[in-house]
Design an enzyme around this catalytic site. Structure first.
Site, PDB file in Angstrom:
ATOM      1  N   HIS A  39     -10.187  -5.406  -2.555  1.00 29.47           N
ATOM      2  CA  HIS A  39      -8.820  -5.577  -2.035  1.00 29.47           C
ATOM      3  C   HIS A  39      -8.869  -5.944  -0.564  1.00 29.47           C
ATOM      4  O   HIS A  39      -9.653  -5.390   0.206  1.00 29.47           O
ATOM      5  CB  HIS A  39      -7.966  -4.324  -2.255  1.00 29.47           C
ATOM      6  CG  HIS A  39      -8.607  -3.046  -1.787  1.00 29.47           C
ATOM      7  ND1 HIS A  39      -9.587  -2.394  -2.512  1.00 29.47           N
ATOM      8  CD2 HIS A  39      -8.414  -2.318  -0.681  1.00 29.47           C
ATOM      9  CE1 HIS A  39      -9.960  -1.312  -1.857  1.00 29.47           C
ATOM     10  NE2 HIS A  39      -9.278  -1.246  -0.732  1.00 29.47           N
ATOM     11  N   GLN A  76     -14.803   2.644   1.528  1.00 29.21           N
ATOM     12  CA  GLN A  76     -14.044   2.013   0.443  1.00 29.21           C
ATOM     13  C   GLN A  76     -13.719   3.113  -0.557  1.00 29.21           C
ATOM     14  O   GLN A  76     -14.618   3.822  -1.016  1.00 29.21           O
ATOM     15  CB  GLN A  76     -14.847   0.894  -0.244  1.00 29.21           C
ATOM     16  CG  GLN A  76     -14.045   0.201  -1.348  1.00 29.21           C
ATOM     17  CD  GLN A  76     -14.821  -0.924  -2.061  1.00 29.21           C
ATOM     18  OE1 GLN A  76     -15.978  -1.182  -1.740  1.00 29.21           O
ATOM     19  NE2 GLN A  76     -14.176  -1.567  -3.009  1.00 29.21           N
ATOM     20  N   ASP A 136       0.861  -1.193   0.000  1.00 28.26           N
ATOM     21  CA  ASP A 136       0.000   0.000   0.000  1.00 28.26           C
ATOM     22  C   ASP A 136       0.898   1.244   0.000  1.00 28.26           C
ATOM     23  O   ASP A 136       1.874   1.302   0.742  1.00 28.26           O
ATOM     24  CB  ASP A 136      -0.910  -0.022   1.240  1.00 28.26           C
ATOM     25  CG  ASP A 136      -2.055   0.955   1.124  1.00 28.26           C
ATOM     26  OD1 ASP A 136      -3.208   0.510   1.169  1.00 28.26           O
ATOM     27  OD2 ASP A 136      -1.806   2.184   1.014  1.00 28.26           O
ATOM     28  N   ILE A 137       0.574   2.220  -0.852  1.00 32.50           N
ATOM     29  CA  ILE A 137       1.443   3.410  -0.928  1.00 32.50           C
ATOM     30  C   ILE A 137       1.177   4.411   0.197  1.00 32.50           C
ATOM     31  O   ILE A 137       1.928   5.369   0.354  1.00 32.50           O
ATOM     32  CB  ILE A 137       1.378   4.187  -2.276  1.00 32.50           C
ATOM     33  CG1 ILE A 137      -0.048   4.314  -2.761  1.00 32.50           C
ATOM     34  CG2 ILE A 137       2.310   3.621  -3.299  1.00 32.50           C
ATOM     35  CD1 ILE A 137      -0.202   5.414  -3.792  1.00 32.50           C
TER      36      ILE A 137
END
Ligand code: 5GP
Ligand code: ZN
Length: 139
Positions: free
Chosen positions: A99, A93, A30-31
């Site tokens: 995901h 979300q 995850d960034i």
């Protein structure tokens, strides 16, 4: 899906730090990590949420989650790992491609906000009524 950011990652149009891949799923970092090792697992076939995703892809994601959670345990020795998945804008979300989040908490790391809530005794009549309402809809 043309404009879906995670479909673009699958097609290689947007880069990612890949952690795992098989025929059905891709896992990457995850960034905006909530903690070190925060990983997302997605189906390669686009589906928005728990209602849309085919059971086969759901199973593939959960099979991968066990593999990756074991790798995280060996690599980072966390205090624990939160497995979380959001469905719908009403529960925040943001990316509308299914995901599964794996969020490790470091041994000396802060409490993860997603795993920390106050326990308040529920109204047993209400719990019973709602449970029956849900179970009567199971097909
Ligand atoms: P959710 O939809 O469950 O709220 O979270 C979406 C997650 O996707 C967020 O944790 C966000 O940081 C992550 N995310 C959004 N865009 C990208 C991206 O382009 N690359 C990666 N690696 N993660 C992303
Ligand atoms: Zn998509």
């Amino acid at each position: 899906m043309e404009d879906c950011i995670f479909c673009k990652i699958i097609r290689g149009e947007i880069p990612c730090f890949k952690i795992y891949e098989d025929d059905s799923v891709l896992a990457f970092a995850d960034i905006n990590p909530i903690s070190d090792g925060h990983t997302l697992i997605i189906p390669k076939r686009h589906a928005q949420n728990i209602w849309e995703i085919p059971e086969q892809d759901l199973m593939a994601i959960h099979r991968a989650s066990k593999k990756i959670a074991s790798a995280i345990k060996r690599a980072l020795n966390p205090a624990g790992i939160v497995v979380l998945q959001l469905n719908g804008r009403g529960v925040n979300q943001v990316v509308m491609h299914y995901h599964l989040h794996l969020m490790p908490r470091a041994q000396d790391g802060p409490e993860l906000p997603v795993s920390c809530w106050e326990l308040k005794k529920g109204d047993m009549d209400r719990i019973k009524e709602i449970s029956e309402k849900i179970s009567s809809e199971i097909s």
